[in-house]
Design an enzyme around this catalytic site. Sequence first.
Site, PDB file in Angstrom:
ATOM      1  N   ALA A  36       0.853  -1.194   0.000  1.00 26.55           N
ATOM      2  CA  ALA A  36       0.000   0.000   0.000  1.00 26.55           C
ATOM      3  C   ALA A  36       0.885   1.240   0.000  1.00 26.55           C
ATOM      4  O   ALA A  36       2.007   1.224   0.521  1.00 26.55           O
ATOM      5  CB  ALA A  36      -0.922   0.019   1.223  1.00 26.55           C
ATOM      6  N   GLY A  89       0.261   5.727   0.275  1.00 30.72           N
ATOM      7  CA  GLY A  89      -0.633   6.869   0.386  1.00 30.72           C
ATOM      8  C   GLY A  89       0.146   8.149   0.223  1.00 30.72           C
ATOM      9  O   GLY A  89       1.297   8.161  -0.226  1.00 30.72           O
ATOM     10  N   MET A 119       1.280   9.990   2.576  1.00 29.19           N
ATOM     11  CA  MET A 119       2.221  10.226   3.650  1.00 29.19           C
ATOM     12  C   MET A 119       3.204   9.067   3.833  1.00 29.19           C
ATOM     13  O   MET A 119       4.367   9.279   4.164  1.00 29.19           O
ATOM     14  CB  MET A 119       1.448  10.454   4.950  1.00 29.19           C
ATOM     15  N   GLU A 171       4.201   4.581   3.003  1.00 28.57           N
ATOM     16  CA  GLU A 171       4.018   3.335   2.266  1.00 28.57           C
ATOM     17  C   GLU A 171       4.128   2.174   3.244  1.00 28.57           C
ATOM     18  O   GLU A 171       4.776   2.288   4.293  1.00 28.57           O
ATOM     19  CB  GLU A 171       5.080   3.200   1.166  1.00 28.57           C
ATOM     20  N   ILE A 172       3.479   1.070   2.914  1.00 24.18           N
ATOM     21  CA  ILE A 172       3.475  -0.100   3.789  1.00 24.18           C
ATOM     22  C   ILE A 172       4.025  -1.287   3.013  1.00 24.18           C
ATOM     23  O   ILE A 172       3.614  -1.553   1.878  1.00 24.18           O
ATOM     24  CB  ILE A 172       2.063  -0.408   4.321  1.00 24.18           C
ATOM     25  N   LYS A 190       5.729   0.209   8.015  1.00 23.98           N
ATOM     26  CA  LYS A 190       5.197   1.456   7.473  1.00 23.98           C
ATOM     27  C   LYS A 190       6.292   2.511   7.578  1.00 23.98           C
ATOM     28  O   LYS A 190       6.855   2.723   8.650  1.00 23.98           O
ATOM     29  CB  LYS A 190       3.965   1.881   8.288  1.00 23.98           C
ATOM     30  N   ASP A 215      -9.554   9.941  13.306  1.00 24.61           N
ATOM     31  CA  ASP A 215      -9.370   9.741  11.865  1.00 24.61           C
ATOM     32  C   ASP A 215     -10.002   8.430  11.416  1.00 24.61           C
ATOM     33  O   ASP A 215      -9.498   7.768  10.511  1.00 24.61           O
ATOM     34  CB  ASP A 215      -7.875   9.755  11.526  1.00 24.61           C
TER      35      ASP A 215
END
Length: 304
Positions: free
Chosen positions: A17, A19, A21, A23-24, A40, A143
């Site tokens: 994944a 995003g 901000m 990455e994973i 992460k 969130d």
Amino acid sequence: MREPVPFGRYLLLERIAVGGMAEIWLAIARDAPARRLAVKRLLPTVADDPELVALFAAEARIGARLRHPGIVPVLDAGRVGAAHYLAMDFVPGTDLRALLAALRAARASMPVELACLVVARAAEAVDHAHRAGDAAGPLVHGDLSPANLLLGLDGAVRVIDFGVARAALERHREGTALRGKLGYLAPEQVAGGPVDPRADVFSLGAVLHEALAGERLFRGPSGLATLHRVRTARIDPPSALRPGLPAALDALVLRALRREPAERPGSAALLAEALAPFAAGGSAAALAALVAGRAPAAVARERA
């Protein structure tokens, strides 16, 4: 699967994944290769942003102190070169956002009892975080969204991404950029007012509405339009999009989504308790079967 990428004490096996901000990566530790991890790490494009680095550090700090079966704990955190990272157990499965997208693509609906089960389990985990606060106040996630609810191939529900969470002492200063996914924020968050656990109850209500109705509750042509819709909190019951839902479930969803915090269920635990009758027909086995049927990439990864 590509060649492993060395990263400190870890080997990064596959990026699963990314995003805006972080990455994973699916990873293993060099000294414990039998245990799969999710590493992460902040993207290089934001590694010099002190506020984002502070939020990332807060996620690591908070995740390390929370111990609940519905929360993915942070096992390690640090920095390799310029890259900030944290490591967690890898959870095979998908997230609720991806599951709902797969169902929409197939013109299918999430079973009512499983939608209620997912949100009830998430509410129990979030309530644990609320009660894990200290003298500064309860720990609010701040969130919550479908992307932050992991659905395992084992049928478990786990909450992630406590990076925006904060005790009362750590609340945003005036002028700080608004965090959180806009369509799931509580009206008081949008207005910049005081935030307590009932903000998370509102967010869970928005998630439940979407899981039942099949469409995102607050969506506008722009971010400002979305925020306006959240602020006014004018909401039709989920049965407006999915006829036949129990009237009592409609009423519960609308109560969780009340504009005034005092009119919502007083805690995430009370929300979970109220959802229990509607989730009674669901089970971890049924949720696992739904996830396996709608998340082929996760199943393929497990087989590999």
